[in-house]
Scaffold this motif. Sequence first.
Motif, PDB file in Angstrom:
ATOM      1  N   SER A  44       0.846  -1.192   0.000  1.00  0.00           N
ATOM      2  CA  SER A  44       0.000   0.000   0.000  1.00  0.00           C
ATOM      3  C   SER A  44       0.886   1.249   0.000  1.00  0.00           C
ATOM      4  CB  SER A  44      -0.901   0.021   1.239  1.00  0.00           C
ATOM      5  OG  SER A  44      -0.119   0.229   2.406  1.00  0.00           O
ATOM      6  N   ILE A  45       0.279   2.365  -0.277  1.00  0.00           N
ATOM      7  CA  ILE A  45       1.005   3.640  -0.262  1.00  0.00           C
ATOM      8  C   ILE A  45       1.575   3.913   1.120  1.00  0.00           C
ATOM      9  CG2 ILE A  45       0.655   6.144  -0.392  1.00  0.00           C
ATOM     10  CD1 ILE A  45      -0.966   5.716  -2.879  1.00  0.00           C
ATOM     11  N   ALA A  46       0.890   3.449   2.163  1.00  0.00           N
ATOM     12  CA  ALA A  46       1.370   3.651   3.533  1.00  0.00           C
ATOM     13  C   ALA A  46       2.734   2.999   3.757  1.00  0.00           C
ATOM     14  CB  ALA A  46       0.349   3.117   4.532  1.00  0.00           C
ATOM     15  N   GLU A  47       3.070   1.997   2.972  1.00  0.00           N
ATOM     16  CA  GLU A  47       4.351   1.299   3.122  1.00  0.00           C
ATOM     17  C   GLU A  47       5.499   1.966   2.344  1.00  0.00           C
ATOM     18  OE1 GLU A  47       3.895  -2.849   2.164  1.00  0.00           O
ATOM     19  OE2 GLU A  47       2.443  -3.168   3.758  1.00  0.00           O
ATOM     20  N   LEU A  48       5.207   3.005   1.584  1.00  0.00           N
ATOM     21  CA  LEU A  48       6.246   3.642   0.770  1.00  0.00           C
ATOM     22  C   LEU A  48       7.421   4.203   1.575  1.00  0.00           C
ATOM     23  CD1 LEU A  48       4.223   5.392  -2.071  1.00  0.00           C
ATOM     24  CD2 LEU A  48       5.831   3.488  -2.282  1.00  0.00           C
ATOM     25  N   PRO A  49       7.203   4.876   2.697  1.00  0.00           N
ATOM     26  CA  PRO A  49       8.366   5.383   3.438  1.00  0.00           C
ATOM     27  C   PRO A  49       9.326   4.279   3.872  1.00  0.00           C
ATOM     28  CG  PRO A  49       6.372   6.495   4.178  1.00  0.00           C
ATOM     29  CD  PRO A  49       5.939   5.366   3.274  1.00  0.00           C
ATOM     30  N   GLU A  50       8.792   3.176   4.358  1.00  0.00           N
ATOM     31  CA  GLU A  50       9.644   2.059   4.771  1.00  0.00           C
ATOM     32  C   GLU A  50      10.346   1.439   3.561  1.00  0.00           C
ATOM     33  OE1 GLU A  50       9.393  -2.365   6.801  1.00  0.00           O
ATOM     34  OE2 GLU A  50       7.708  -0.991   7.071  1.00  0.00           O
ATOM     35  N   ALA A  51       9.613   1.257   2.466  1.00  0.00           N
ATOM     36  CA  ALA A  51      10.199   0.689   1.255  1.00  0.00           C
ATOM     37  C   ALA A  51      11.312   1.592   0.720  1.00  0.00           C
ATOM     38  CB  ALA A  51       9.120   0.489   0.193  1.00  0.00           C
ATOM     39  N   ALA A  52      11.102   2.904   0.774  1.00  0.00           N
ATOM     40  CA  ALA A  52      12.122   3.851   0.321  1.00  0.00           C
ATOM     41  C   ALA A  52      13.382   3.751   1.173  1.00  0.00           C
ATOM     42  CB  ALA A  52      11.568   5.277   0.341  1.00  0.00           C
ATOM     43  N   ALA A  53      13.213   3.635   2.476  1.00  0.00           N
ATOM     44  CA  ALA A  53      14.363   3.514   3.380  1.00  0.00           C
ATOM     45  C   ALA A  53      15.147   2.230   3.100  1.00  0.00           C
ATOM     46  CB  ALA A  53      13.897   3.558   4.836  1.00  0.00           C
ATOM     47  N   VAL A  54      14.450   1.121   2.907  1.00  0.00           N
ATOM     48  CA  VAL A  54      15.103  -0.159   2.599  1.00  0.00           C
ATOM     49  C   VAL A  54      15.850  -0.050   1.276  1.00  0.00           C
ATOM     50  CG1 VAL A  54      14.656  -2.581   1.977  1.00  0.00           C
ATOM     51  CG2 VAL A  54      13.515  -1.558   3.958  1.00  0.00           C
ATOM     52  N   PHE A  55      15.209   0.551   0.287  1.00  0.00           N
ATOM     53  CA  PHE A  55      15.806   0.722  -1.034  1.00  0.00           C
ATOM     54  C   PHE A  55      17.085   1.560  -0.951  1.00  0.00           C
ATOM     55  CE2 PHE A  55      16.349   3.027  -5.003  1.00  0.00           C
ATOM     56  CZ  PHE A  55      16.216   2.024  -5.954  1.00  0.00           C
ATOM     57  N   LEU A  56      17.014   2.705  -0.292  1.00  0.00           N
ATOM     58  CA  LEU A  56      18.174   3.595  -0.195  1.00  0.00           C
ATOM     59  C   LEU A  56      19.334   2.923   0.533  1.00  0.00           C
ATOM     60  CD1 LEU A  56      16.363   6.971   0.464  1.00  0.00           C
ATOM     61  CD2 LEU A  56      17.643   6.329  -1.598  1.00  0.00           C
ATOM     62  N   LYS A  57      19.034   2.156   1.561  1.00  0.00           N
ATOM     63  CA  LYS A  57      20.091   1.432   2.269  1.00  0.00           C
ATOM     64  C   LYS A  57      20.734   0.405   1.333  1.00  0.00           C
ATOM     65  CE  LYS A  57      21.121  -1.173   6.410  1.00  0.00           C
ATOM     66  NZ  LYS A  57      20.614  -1.826   7.602  1.00  0.00           N
ATOM     67  N   ALA A  58      19.928  -0.267   0.533  1.00  0.00           N
ATOM     68  CA  ALA A  58      20.436  -1.301  -0.374  1.00  0.00           C
ATOM     69  C   ALA A  58      21.319  -0.712  -1.479  1.00  0.00           C
ATOM     70  CB  ALA A  58      19.283  -2.083  -0.982  1.00  0.00           C
ATOM     71  N   VAL A  59      20.938   0.436  -2.028  1.00  0.00           N
ATOM     72  CA  VAL A  59      21.728   1.002  -3.134  1.00  0.00           C
ATOM     73  C   VAL A  59      22.976   1.725  -2.630  1.00  0.00           C
ATOM     74  CG1 VAL A  59      19.755   1.144  -4.688  1.00  0.00           C
ATOM     75  CG2 VAL A  59      20.398   3.153  -3.364  1.00  0.00           C
ATOM     76  N   GLY A  60      22.999   2.055  -1.358  1.00  0.00           N
ATOM     77  CA  GLY A  60      24.197   2.638  -0.762  1.00  0.00           C
ATOM     78  C   GLY A  60      24.691   3.889  -1.470  1.00  0.00           C
ATOM     79  N   GLU A  61      25.947   3.861  -1.876  1.00  0.00           N
ATOM     80  CA  GLU A  61      26.600   5.024  -2.479  1.00  0.00           C
ATOM     81  C   GLU A  61      26.395   5.145  -3.984  1.00  0.00           C
ATOM     82  OE1 GLU A  61      28.252   7.457  -0.685  1.00  0.00           O
ATOM     83  OE2 GLU A  61      27.392   6.367   1.020  1.00  0.00           O
ATOM     84  N   HIS A  62      25.666   4.219  -4.598  1.00  0.00           N
ATOM     85  CA  HIS A  62      25.432   4.294  -6.046  1.00  0.00           C
ATOM     86  C   HIS A  62      24.664   5.561  -6.375  1.00  0.00           C
ATOM     87  CE1 HIS A  62      26.948   0.303  -7.026  1.00  0.00           C
ATOM     88  NE2 HIS A  62      26.405  -0.090  -5.878  1.00  0.00           N
ATOM     89  N   LYS A  63      24.999   6.183  -7.483  1.00  0.00           N
ATOM     90  CA  LYS A  63      24.413   7.480  -7.827  1.00  0.00           C
ATOM     91  C   LYS A  63      23.390   7.438  -8.956  1.00  0.00           C
ATOM     92  CE  LYS A  63      26.933   9.868  -4.956  1.00  0.00           C
ATOM     93  NZ  LYS A  63      26.366  10.585  -3.851  1.00  0.00           N
ATOM     94  N   ILE A  64      23.494   6.475  -9.868  1.00  0.00           N
ATOM     95  CA  ILE A  64      22.601   6.430 -11.021  1.00  0.00           C
ATOM     96  C   ILE A  64      21.645   5.252 -10.845  1.00  0.00           C
ATOM     97  CG2 ILE A  64      22.431   6.377 -13.538  1.00  0.00           C
ATOM     98  CD1 ILE A  64      24.147   8.703 -12.476  1.00  0.00           C
TER      99      ILE A  64
END
Length: 138
Positions: free
Chosen positions: A7-27
Amino acid sequence: MKININSIAELPEAAAVFLKAVGEHKIIAFSAKMGAGKTTFIKALLKALGINEVVTSPTYSIVNEYDSKKFGRIYHFDLYRIKDDQEALDVGIEEMLYSGNLCFIEWPEKINNLLPDKVIWSYIRRNEDSTRTLTVEI
């Protein structure tokens, strides 16, 4: 890596998990069908990165730029209307892609020949029950 978004309510958590996974990658490239949620997810990413201004789709402008105190300049591309590599070059895409700044790219397939080697590819799939599955190739 897969992230299920129910759901849309889960987007903040999903975004945090995603950003942690991609780390320092820029593109970061986002590939998905029309209406799958690319822009919506990128809005959640920008919010997680501290962008508090109104975030809109760059469908007509091709690129929106945001300034983050912590992360510097962030580019959000929507290349749906790009017809060829030359049109992308004319808007200065190479300079932005190789700037060292964070770039979120919708419709990256349109400029495959121009993308740097170290692109993180993300695929968003809209499931039959309207949930989303985000697959990230790291």
